[in-house]
Design a protein around this motif. Structure first.
Motif, short mmCIF file in Angstrom:
data_model
loop_
_atom_site.label_atom_id
_atom_site.label_comp_id
_atom_site.label_asym_id
_atom_site.label_seq_id
_atom_site.Cartn_x
_atom_site.Cartn_y
_atom_site.Cartn_z
N PHE A 1 38.24 42.15 36.26
CA PHE A 1 38.84 40.89 36.65
C PHE A 1 40.19 41.17 37.30
CE2 PHE A 1 36.14 40.10 33.05
CZ PHE A 1 35.59 38.85 33.26
N GLU A 2 40.58 40.32 38.22
CA GLU A 2 41.92 40.40 38.79
C GLU A 2 42.55 39.03 38.63
OE1 GLU A 2 43.86 41.94 42.90
OE2 GLU A 2 42.10 42.97 42.10
N ALA A 3 43.67 38.99 37.94
CA ALA A 3 44.35 37.72 37.69
C ALA A 3 45.85 37.96 37.59
CB ALA A 3 43.84 37.08 36.41
N GLN B 1 47.22 41.40 37.80
CA GLN B 1 46.75 42.34 36.78
C GLN B 1 45.28 42.63 36.98
OE1 GLN B 1 48.79 43.60 34.11
NE2 GLN B 1 50.32 42.76 35.50
N TYR C 1 36.58 36.41 28.70
CA TYR C 1 37.65 36.84 29.60
C TYR C 1 37.71 35.96 30.84
CZ TYR C 1 38.79 40.80 26.69
OH TYR C 1 39.21 41.58 25.63
N LEU D 1 41.12 34.13 31.81
CA LEU D 1 41.77 34.48 33.06
C LEU D 1 41.55 33.45 34.16
CD1 LEU D 1 40.84 38.25 32.91
CD2 LEU D 1 43.06 37.22 32.37
N ILE E 1 42.09 43.57 34.76
CA ILE E 1 41.61 43.62 33.38
C ILE E 1 40.16 44.09 33.42
CG2 ILE E 1 41.19 42.29 31.28
CD1 ILE E 1 44.18 42.46 32.17
N THR F 1 38.92 33.08 36.07
CA THR F 1 38.21 33.64 37.22
C THR F 1 37.01 34.45 36.75
OG1 THR F 1 38.46 34.96 39.25
CG2 THR F 1 39.64 35.74 37.32
#
Length: 118
Positions: free
Chosen positions: A44-46, A49, A26, A30, A51, A32
């Motif tokens: 995660f923030e991408a 969004q 991931y 993404l 996730i 990051t």
């Protein structure tokens, strides 16, 4: 209809069998590293969004990804969708930081998430 508002789908949780193995996949997708990284959740923030990776499907026993609709009033939205035929899968509860979540099942059994940040 009462006009409960939605801010769209901004959070998707994915059940994973091996969190350590899933995180690099991931992260590569993404672009990051996870902003939240615990043994019970990696988030995660991408691209606006959120996730999330949930080992073993977490306490809600997810078997497939669940998309969470961000709403202004989770109780009103839950009441409206259940009156329209959805059934409560997971009642409203606080998951920390003032975030409330709930899930419902549509008439075909598809799980839909609701999320409200206070």
């Amino acid at each position: 209809m009462s006009g409960a508002s939605t801010e769209g789908i901004r959070t998707v949780l994915h059940p994973v069998s091996d969190l350590a193995a899933a995180k690099p996949v991931y992260a590569a997708l993404l672009g990051t590293e996870p902003q939240t990284d615990t043994p019970h959740y990696a988030g995660f923030e991408a691209a606006g969004q959120q996730i999330g990776l949930v080992p073993g499907g977490g306490p809600q026993a997810m078997t497939s990804p669940v998309a969470y609709w961000h709403v202004a009033d989770i109780e009103a939205t839950l009441a409206e969708v259940t009156a329209a035929g959805a059934t409560v899968h997971e009642p409203v509860h606080d998951v920390g930081g003032g975030r409330l979540v709930a899930t419902v099942a549509d008439p075909d059994g598809n799980v839909l998430g609701l999320l409200q940040d206070r």
